[in-house]
Design a protein around this motif. Structure first.
Motif, PDB file in Angstrom:
ATOM      1  N   GLY A 270     108.959 -35.665 -73.385  1.00 23.09           N
ATOM      2  CA  GLY A 270     108.131 -34.611 -72.798  1.00 23.09           C
ATOM      3  C   GLY A 270     106.653 -34.726 -73.120  1.00 23.09           C
ATOM      4  N   GLY A 271     106.312 -35.672 -74.017  1.00 21.77           N
ATOM      5  CA  GLY A 271     104.907 -35.828 -74.385  1.00 21.77           C
ATOM      6  C   GLY A 271     104.178 -36.778 -73.445  1.00 21.77           C
ATOM      7  N   ASP A 272     102.876 -36.826 -73.583  1.00 21.78           N
ATOM      8  CA  ASP A 272     102.079 -37.713 -72.738  1.00 21.78           C
ATOM      9  C   ASP A 272     102.481 -39.166 -72.954  1.00 21.78           C
ATOM     10  N   ALA A 273     102.633 -39.892 -71.853  1.00 21.75           N
ATOM     11  CA  ALA A 273     102.983 -41.304 -71.965  1.00 21.75           C
ATOM     12  C   ALA A 273     101.990 -42.191 -71.227  1.00 21.75           C
ATOM     13  N   ALA A 274     101.614 -41.786 -70.041  1.00 24.88           N
ATOM     14  CA  ALA A 274     100.726 -42.608 -69.217  1.00 24.88           C
ATOM     15  C   ALA A 274      99.912 -41.686 -68.322  1.00 24.88           C
ATOM     16  N   VAL A 275      98.872 -42.254 -67.705  1.00 22.13           N
ATOM     17  CA  VAL A 275      98.066 -41.499 -66.756  1.00 22.13           C
ATOM     18  C   VAL A 275      97.948 -42.312 -65.473  1.00 22.13           C
ATOM     19  N   VAL A 276      98.186 -41.674 -64.353  1.00 18.28           N
ATOM     20  CA  VAL A 276      98.044 -42.323 -63.051  1.00 18.28           C
ATOM     21  C   VAL A 276      96.792 -41.757 -62.382  1.00 18.28           C
ATOM     22  N   GLU A 277      95.923 -42.652 -61.960  1.00 17.77           N
ATOM     23  CA  GLU A 277      94.716 -42.221 -61.246  1.00 17.77           C
ATOM     24  C   GLU A 277      94.882 -42.591 -59.775  1.00 17.77           C
ATOM     25  N   SER A 278      94.829 -41.574 -58.919  1.00 11.60           N
ATOM     26  CA  SER A 278      94.751 -41.862 -57.489  1.00 11.60           C
ATOM     27  C   SER A 278      93.274 -41.839 -57.114  1.00 11.60           C
ATOM     28  N   VAL A 279      92.971 -42.041 -55.830  1.00 15.42           N
ATOM     29  CA  VAL A 279      91.566 -42.043 -55.431  1.00 15.42           C
ATOM     30  C   VAL A 279      90.889 -40.770 -55.926  1.00 15.42           C
ATOM     31  N   LYS A 280      91.630 -39.697 -55.870  1.00 14.69           N
ATOM     32  CA  LYS A 280      91.034 -38.398 -56.100  1.00 14.69           C
ATOM     33  C   LYS A 280      91.197 -37.844 -57.491  1.00 14.69           C
ATOM     34  N   ALA A 281      92.295 -38.122 -58.127  1.00 15.49           N
ATOM     35  CA  ALA A 281      92.607 -37.313 -59.299  1.00 15.49           C
ATOM     36  C   ALA A 281      93.494 -38.065 -60.279  1.00 15.49           C
ATOM     37  N   ALA A 282      93.538 -37.526 -61.476  1.00 15.70           N
ATOM     38  CA  ALA A 282      94.364 -38.106 -62.528  1.00 15.70           C
ATOM     39  C   ALA A 282      95.594 -37.237 -62.740  1.00 15.70           C
ATOM     40  N   SER A 283      96.728 -37.867 -62.969  1.00 18.34           N
ATOM     41  CA  SER A 283      97.952 -37.129 -63.256  1.00 18.34           C
ATOM     42  C   SER A 283      98.626 -37.733 -64.474  1.00 18.34           C
ATOM     43  N   ASP A 284      99.232 -36.884 -65.272  1.00 14.90           N
ATOM     44  CA  ASP A 284      99.958 -37.347 -66.450  1.00 14.90           C
ATOM     45  C   ASP A 284     101.362 -37.776 -66.095  1.00 14.90           C
ATOM     46  N   VAL A 285     101.818 -38.789 -66.791  1.00 19.94           N
ATOM     47  CA  VAL A 285     103.226 -39.161 -66.752  1.00 19.94           C
ATOM     48  C   VAL A 285     103.780 -38.905 -68.150  1.00 19.94           C
ATOM     49  N   TYR A 286     104.913 -38.219 -68.211  1.00 19.81           N
ATOM     50  CA  TYR A 286     105.483 -37.848 -69.501  1.00 19.81           C
ATOM     51  C   TYR A 286     106.610 -38.790 -69.899  1.00 19.81           C
ATOM     52  N   ALA A 287     106.837 -38.860 -71.188  1.00 19.52           N
ATOM     53  CA  ALA A 287     107.951 -39.664 -71.680  1.00 19.52           C
ATOM     54  C   ALA A 287     109.258 -38.929 -71.385  1.00 19.52           C
TER      55      ALA A 287
ATOM     56  N   GLN B 199     103.386 -38.512 -52.964  1.00 21.20           N
ATOM     57  CA  GLN B 199     102.582 -37.310 -53.122  1.00 21.20           C
ATOM     58  C   GLN B 199     101.217 -37.621 -53.726  1.00 21.20           C
ATOM     59  N   LEU B 200     101.181 -38.587 -54.627  1.00 21.81           N
ATOM     60  CA  LEU B 200      99.916 -38.920 -55.280  1.00 21.81           C
ATOM     61  C   LEU B 200      98.964 -39.630 -54.342  1.00 21.81           C
ATOM     62  N   GLY B 201      99.497 -40.400 -53.432  1.00 21.01           N
ATOM     63  CA  GLY B 201      98.629 -41.196 -52.561  1.00 21.01           C
ATOM     64  C   GLY B 201      98.199 -42.487 -53.243  1.00 21.01           C
ATOM     65  N   ASP B 202      97.126 -43.059 -52.729  1.00 17.96           N
ATOM     66  CA  ASP B 202      96.702 -44.388 -53.163  1.00 17.96           C
ATOM     67  C   ASP B 202      96.354 -44.415 -54.648  1.00 17.96           C
ATOM     68  N   ILE B 203      97.093 -45.208 -55.384  1.00 21.20           N
ATOM     69  CA  ILE B 203      96.885 -45.270 -56.830  1.00 21.20           C
ATOM     70  C   ILE B 203      95.928 -46.415 -57.163  1.00 21.20           C
ATOM     71  N   VAL B 204      94.913 -46.098 -57.947  1.00 20.67           N
ATOM     72  CA  VAL B 204      93.854 -47.070 -58.225  1.00 20.67           C
ATOM     73  C   VAL B 204      93.833 -47.525 -59.680  1.00 20.67           C
ATOM     74  N   PHE B 205      94.539 -46.842 -60.540  1.00 13.84           N
ATOM     75  CA  PHE B 205      94.518 -47.216 -61.952  1.00 13.84           C
ATOM     76  C   PHE B 205      95.695 -46.567 -62.659  1.00 13.84           C
ATOM     77  N   VAL B 206      96.307 -47.331 -63.550  1.00 12.88           N
ATOM     78  CA  VAL B 206      97.376 -46.779 -64.383  1.00 12.88           C
ATOM     79  C   VAL B 206      97.030 -47.060 -65.835  1.00 12.88           C
ATOM     80  N   GLU B 207      96.967 -46.015 -66.622  1.00 10.62           N
ATOM     81  CA  GLU B 207      96.707 -46.167 -68.051  1.00 10.62           C
ATOM     82  C   GLU B 207      98.039 -46.107 -68.780  1.00 10.62           C
ATOM     83  N   LEU B 208      98.454 -47.253 -69.324  1.00 11.94           N
ATOM     84  CA  LEU B 208      99.772 -47.360 -69.946  1.00 11.94           C
ATOM     85  C   LEU B 208      99.677 -47.128 -71.450  1.00 11.94           C
ATOM     86  N   PRO B 209     100.759 -46.696 -72.062  1.00 16.97           N
ATOM     87  CA  PRO B 209     100.754 -46.565 -73.526  1.00 16.97           C
ATOM     88  C   PRO B 209     100.754 -47.949 -74.167  1.00 16.97           C
TER      89      PRO B 209
END
Lengths: 456, 123
Positions: free
Chosen positions: B49-66, B30-40
């Motif tokens: 349920g809190g913020d753990a990581a951020v996934v950046e696709s070409v277009k947008a950033a999405s949060d990954v929760y713990a 669903q995210l498509g091409d991922i260009v960057f992952v910001e890890l804890p």
């Protein structure tokens, strides 16, 4: 997972959504900012309000990613808005398109079908466009025509009251980029103006077309006829191989140069072909009666050099090409000078005036803008998105208006408005993203060179 | 080792007192091409349920929760050079981080593979 927060708006529905955030005044369906706003999986009836620049994201009980919209003010939920269907809707779905609401239409953001030879996805579609030829459906855009009993010149003169470019000097078959300005010099829309020989044709943004029509109708004299070719489709064939592909169907397309256009008859189907586009590549935009759009798309796709491309690749391509996106990089809050679009202010008309917004625009032109639209290249891989603050040292000097990862350059790029003192090429700045200051450099645009065909 | 899933499309492998976390194949698609992952960062404490990581696709950033509460013990350094691993191997080589398990009871609210499949099919 959930989208990072964006400007206020609501998501809802069970399918992928590019959310609108635009308040259309005259119409019952919403128009969106032309900007891409992709919410990939909005859960059933989930709604989320977002705020620009927030550093945290909200759970929405669903995964979504978003591409950011701007100037969002309405609170309509999409469930209240009947979406229109493009003439090529079934064709898109046959090719595995992920359809999302955009500018009041269900539109393809990307393709994944087995019929797509590069495998699909935004990056593959982007790269294919740079190397081969991609077919984009941009039928959501508004195709308008101005004519007058007084002749073409009268129609051109009438339009000149609302745009800062020279229209009366436009020869038959030539086109020009211009803008509709409001009384304050703010940009109501950007558009292409063409002298077709029969009328003065306009192609305007899908999200703004209904407001544009209202604006034109309000300010043009009654003897000017404004026609909305609402039943036409508009297909863009873009990329270095576009000319060879299209010439197999319509040989005279190869005779066009950048920013010229002609009528053509293809197998009994009337086409209006312009050598222009929104990718920075050579290519064409083809207006075709909606009932023949699928036949044309299928004929183009039958060529191995062609794959379909969606709104996602269209956005990353235009960003690399340095082309502003209405609703994001240009709005009624920006003027042509600040937007670095002064090339569209023809000298003769700067001096003669006679168009809406002329006075305010000339004040900025003569005195210099407070801020200017610039390109930024970022170090590392973390993109700065729309709404990110731009800093010079400790001081905020600007804001990102669109940003993403450049597939061609392999690094993040952005457009931003920054204070004039920090707007020259090479200036070292930072973009604040989630508390981090990412090193950024003011860079000339386009980021990726244009490859327009201007004649051999 | 048991694998659990969240309704935010994260998976979590449990091995003794340690867990490995990533995003599901459905999520990456669903995210498509991922260009960057910001890890804890290693040593940071995550709340369920809190913020753990951020996934950046070409277009947008999405949060990954713990998915659970615990301390980050390792990030997947391979993602720094090759974030596309999340697309090509989301549930194996494209793992995000490892963490301790502060409270095993938290696992009980998560879905198993079958439950997650049913959940995704319902979307």
């Amino acid at each position: 997972m959930a989208p990072k927060e964006q400007p206020p708006r609501k998501l809802s529905g069970t399918t992928d959504r590019w959310t609108d955030g635009y308040s259309g005044k005259r119409i019952c369906h919403a128009s969106a900012t032309e900007g891409v706003s992709l919410a990939a999986i909005a859960g059933p009836n989930s709604q989320v309000s977002r705020q620009r620049g927030c550093k945290t994201a909200r759970h929405i009980g669903a995964l979504a990613h978003s591409l950011g919209t701007d100037d969002l003010s309405d609170d309509l939920t999409e469930d209240e808005i009947p979406l229109q269907v493009l003439p090529l809707d079934a064709w898109h779905r046959m090719h595995g398109a992920r359809m999302v609401p955009f500018a009041g239409y269900e539109m393809p953001i990307q393709y994944t079908g087995d019929t797509v030879s590069h495998g699909g996805g935004i990056v593959a579609e982007h790269n294919w466009t740079r190397e081969n030829a991609s077919l984009f459906d941009v039928s959501h855009m508004g195709q308008l025509g101005l004519s007058s009993d007084g002749g073409l010149l009268a129609a051109a003169e009438a339009l000149e009251a609302l745009v800062p470019g020279l229209i009366t000097s436009l020869k038959e078959g030539r086109m020009r980029y211009s803008m509709l300005l409001d009384e304050n010099g703010g940009i109501l829309d950007d558009l292409m103006v063409t002298n077709t020989g029969k009328h003065i044709a306009l192609v305007v943004n899908g999200a703004t077309k209904w407001d544009d029509i209202a604006h034109l109708r309000e300010h043009l004299d009654d003897d000017i006829t404004l026609t909305h070719y609402a039943d036409n489709a508009l297909l863009a064939l873009q990329g270095p191989k576009a000319v060879d592909v299209l010439a197999t169907l319509v040989p005279q397309a190869a005779e066009l140069v950048f920013m010229t256009a002609c009528f053509a008859d293809w197998d009994g189907v009337p086409l209006w072909i312009s050598r222009a586009g929104y990718t920075g590549e050579d290519g064409f935009e083809i207006a075709v009666p909606g009932e023949h759009a699928e036949k044309l798309a299928t004929a183009l796709m039958a060529d191995d050099r062609v794959n379909p491309a969606g709104l996602g690749a269209r956005d990353s391509l235009r960003l690399e090409a340095g082309l502003p996106l209405y609703g994001h990089d240009i709005t009624t809050e920006t003027d042509p000078v600040s937007a670095d679009l002064a090339f569209a202010l023809s000298k003769k008309r700067r001096e003669a005036g006679g168009y809406m917004g002329h006075g305010p625009v000339m004040q900025v032109f003569d005195n210099g803008p407070a801020q200017k639209r610039v390109g930024l290249t970022l170090e590392g891989r973390m993109p700065a998105r729309e709404g990110a603050d731009v800093f010079a040292g400790e001081t905020k000097v600007g804001t990102v208006t669109s940003g993403g990862f450049s597939p061609t350059l392999g690094q993040p790029i952005a457009m931003a408005y920054v204070d004039l003192a920090h707007a020259s090429d090479g200036t070292a700045l930072t973009c604040e993203v989630r508390g981090k200051h990412l090193p950024a450099t003011v860079a000339p645009m386009p980021f990726v060179p244009h490859k327009y065909f201007r004649g051999s | 080792m048991p694998r659990y899933f969240t309704d935010e499309h994260e998976w979590i492998d449990v091995e003794g007192d340690s867990a490995t976390v990533g995003i599901t194949d459905y999520a990456q698609e669903q995210l498509g091409d991922i260009v960057f992952v910001e890890l804890p960062s290693v040593g940071s404490m995550l709340d369920k349920g809190g913020d753990a990581a951020v996934v950046e696709s070409v277009k947008a950033a999405s949060d990954v929760y713990a998915p659970i509460t615990g301390e980050v013990t390792e990030g997947n350094s391979a993602l720094e050079d090759e974030p596309a691993l999340v697309n090509s191997s989301p549930e194996e080589d494209g793992w995000f981080f490892r963490m301790t398990i502060a409270d095993k009871d938290e696992l009980e609210g998560l879905m198993d593979g079958k439950g997650y499949k049913t959940f995704v099919d319902s979307l």
